[in-house]
Design a protein around this motif. Structure first.
Motif, PDB file in Angstrom:
ATOM      1  N   LYS A 232       6.027 -24.790  96.905  1.00 27.46           N
ATOM      2  CA  LYS A 232       4.602 -24.529  96.418  1.00 27.46           C
ATOM      3  C   LYS A 232       4.669 -23.406  95.407  1.00 27.46           C
ATOM      4  O   LYS A 232       3.963 -23.299  94.317  1.00 27.46           O
ATOM      5  CB  LYS A 232       3.735 -24.370  97.667  1.00 27.46           C
ATOM      6  N   ALA A 233       5.368 -22.488  95.799  1.00 23.70           N
ATOM      7  CA  ALA A 233       5.112 -21.165  94.844  1.00 23.70           C
ATOM      8  C   ALA A 233       5.962 -21.488  93.495  1.00 23.70           C
ATOM      9  O   ALA A 233       5.337 -20.881  92.556  1.00 23.70           O
ATOM     10  CB  ALA A 233       6.150 -20.108  95.567  1.00 23.70           C
TER      11      ALA A 233
ATOM     12  N   ARG B  87       5.414 -12.570  96.762  1.00 27.97           N
ATOM     13  CA  ARG B  87       5.946 -13.259  95.522  1.00 27.97           C
ATOM     14  C   ARG B  87       5.457 -12.576  94.507  1.00 27.97           C
ATOM     15  O   ARG B  87       3.819 -12.532  94.342  1.00 27.97           O
ATOM     16  CB  ARG B  87       5.618 -14.704  95.896  1.00 27.97           C
TER      17      ARG B  87
ATOM     18  N   CYS C 189      12.823 -24.528 100.791  1.00 24.84           N
ATOM     19  CA  CYS C 189      11.940 -24.456 101.770  1.00 24.84           C
ATOM     20  C   CYS C 189      10.447 -24.918 101.130  1.00 24.84           C
ATOM     21  O   CYS C 189      10.243 -24.709  99.862  1.00 24.84           O
ATOM     22  CB  CYS C 189      11.736 -23.132 102.457  1.00 24.84           C
ATOM     23  N   ARG C 190       9.407 -25.379 102.013  1.00 25.96           N
ATOM     24  CA  ARG C 190       8.270 -25.866 101.505  1.00 25.96           C
ATOM     25  C   ARG C 190       7.322 -24.760 100.765  1.00 25.96           C
ATOM     26  O   ARG C 190       6.525 -24.802  99.772  1.00 25.96           O
ATOM     27  CB  ARG C 190       7.530 -26.333 102.523  1.00 25.96           C
ATOM     28  N   MET C 191       7.603 -23.575 101.307  1.00 25.48           N
ATOM     29  CA  MET C 191       6.836 -22.358 100.416  1.00 25.48           C
ATOM     30  C   MET C 191       7.420 -22.065  99.166  1.00 25.48           C
ATOM     31  O   MET C 191       6.487 -21.992  98.296  1.00 25.48           O
ATOM     32  CB  MET C 191       6.935 -21.024 101.490  1.00 25.48           C
ATOM     33  N   CYS C 192       8.818 -22.076  99.131  1.00 24.78           N
ATOM     34  CA  CYS C 192       9.155 -21.980  97.741  1.00 24.78           C
ATOM     35  C   CYS C 192       8.878 -23.251  96.765  1.00 24.78           C
ATOM     36  O   CYS C 192       8.629 -22.853  95.442  1.00 24.78           O
ATOM     37  CB  CYS C 192      10.569 -21.881  97.708  1.00 24.78           C
TER      38      CYS C 192
ATOM     39  N   SER D 163       2.760 -14.595 100.528  1.00 25.92           N
ATOM     40  CA  SER D 163       2.857 -15.919 100.934  1.00 25.92           C
ATOM     41  C   SER D 163       2.873 -15.945 102.461  1.00 25.92           C
ATOM     42  O   SER D 163       2.561 -17.233 102.978  1.00 25.92           O
ATOM     43  CB  SER D 163       3.950 -16.502 100.223  1.00 25.92           C
ATOM     44  N   SER D 164       3.267 -14.994 102.960  1.00 27.12           N
ATOM     45  CA  SER D 164       3.233 -14.945 104.577  1.00 27.12           C
ATOM     46  C   SER D 164       3.194 -13.386 104.890  1.00 27.12           C
ATOM     47  O   SER D 164       2.978 -12.607 104.117  1.00 27.12           O
ATOM     48  CB  SER D 164       4.428 -15.401 105.313  1.00 27.12           C
TER      49      SER D 164
END
Length: 162
Positions: free
Chosen positions: A35-36, A70, A30-33, A64-65
């Motif tokens: 980036k993280a 995280r 996923c895009r969030m992962c 992150s949401s």
């Protein structure tokens, strides 16, 4: 404590362990992962929060949401944990474990965001680390290494006095 159940950040300021073997090793695209982790995907493995403990330092947290947080090391930035805030589970970054080879991923999540060339990464030509191409630079890096070692028994304190 088994080596495969402990881990920590690159600088050694944060260390953790599980009292039970984590499971469900996977990579998340996923895009969030992405980036993280600052990477193509996030390799994660997890278990019940009741089996997880920080054994040194303090985990810095970024929400992150509204549903997720995280954990990372505020000193060196290593991504360490992921959890849904209303869940009793917690996942750690497989690469932060002292023995990441003990947790091969069994599936992939968030594949709708997988980079189109990610499946071909294993077919790229192999190259050794710096030692093979730049021995002098490799020796200088080794002599000034500040990375916490991977091992069975945690250091009493870190960094070690020189």
């Amino acid at each position: 404590m088994s080596q495969t159940l402990a881990g920590g950040c690159q600088c050694g300021a944060v260390r953790y362990h599980f009292t039970e073997r984590p499971g469900g090793a996977h990579i998340c695209h996923c895009r969030m992962c992405q980036k993280a982790f600052g990477a193509f995907y996030a390799p994660l493995v997890g278990g019940p929060r009741s089996t997880f403990a920080i054994t040194r330092g303090t985990l810095a947290v970024f929400n992150s949401s509204d549903l997720t947080e995280r954990g990372f090391c505020a000193q060196c930035g290593t991504p360490l944990t992921f959890r849904y805030r209303d869940s009793q589970g917690i996942s750690v970054s497989i690469g932060s474990l002292d023995d990441p080879s003990a947790f091969p991923p069994i599936d992939q999540h968030g594949v709708e965001s997988r980079l189109p060339w990610a499946n071909g990464l294993g077919h790229l030509p192999d190259r050794r680390t710096t030692e093979a191409e730049d021995a002098d630079n490799a020796a200088a890096i080794k002599a000034s290494n500040h990375q916490h070692p991977d091992h069975d028994h945690d250091t009493a304190s870190w960094p070690q006095p020189h």
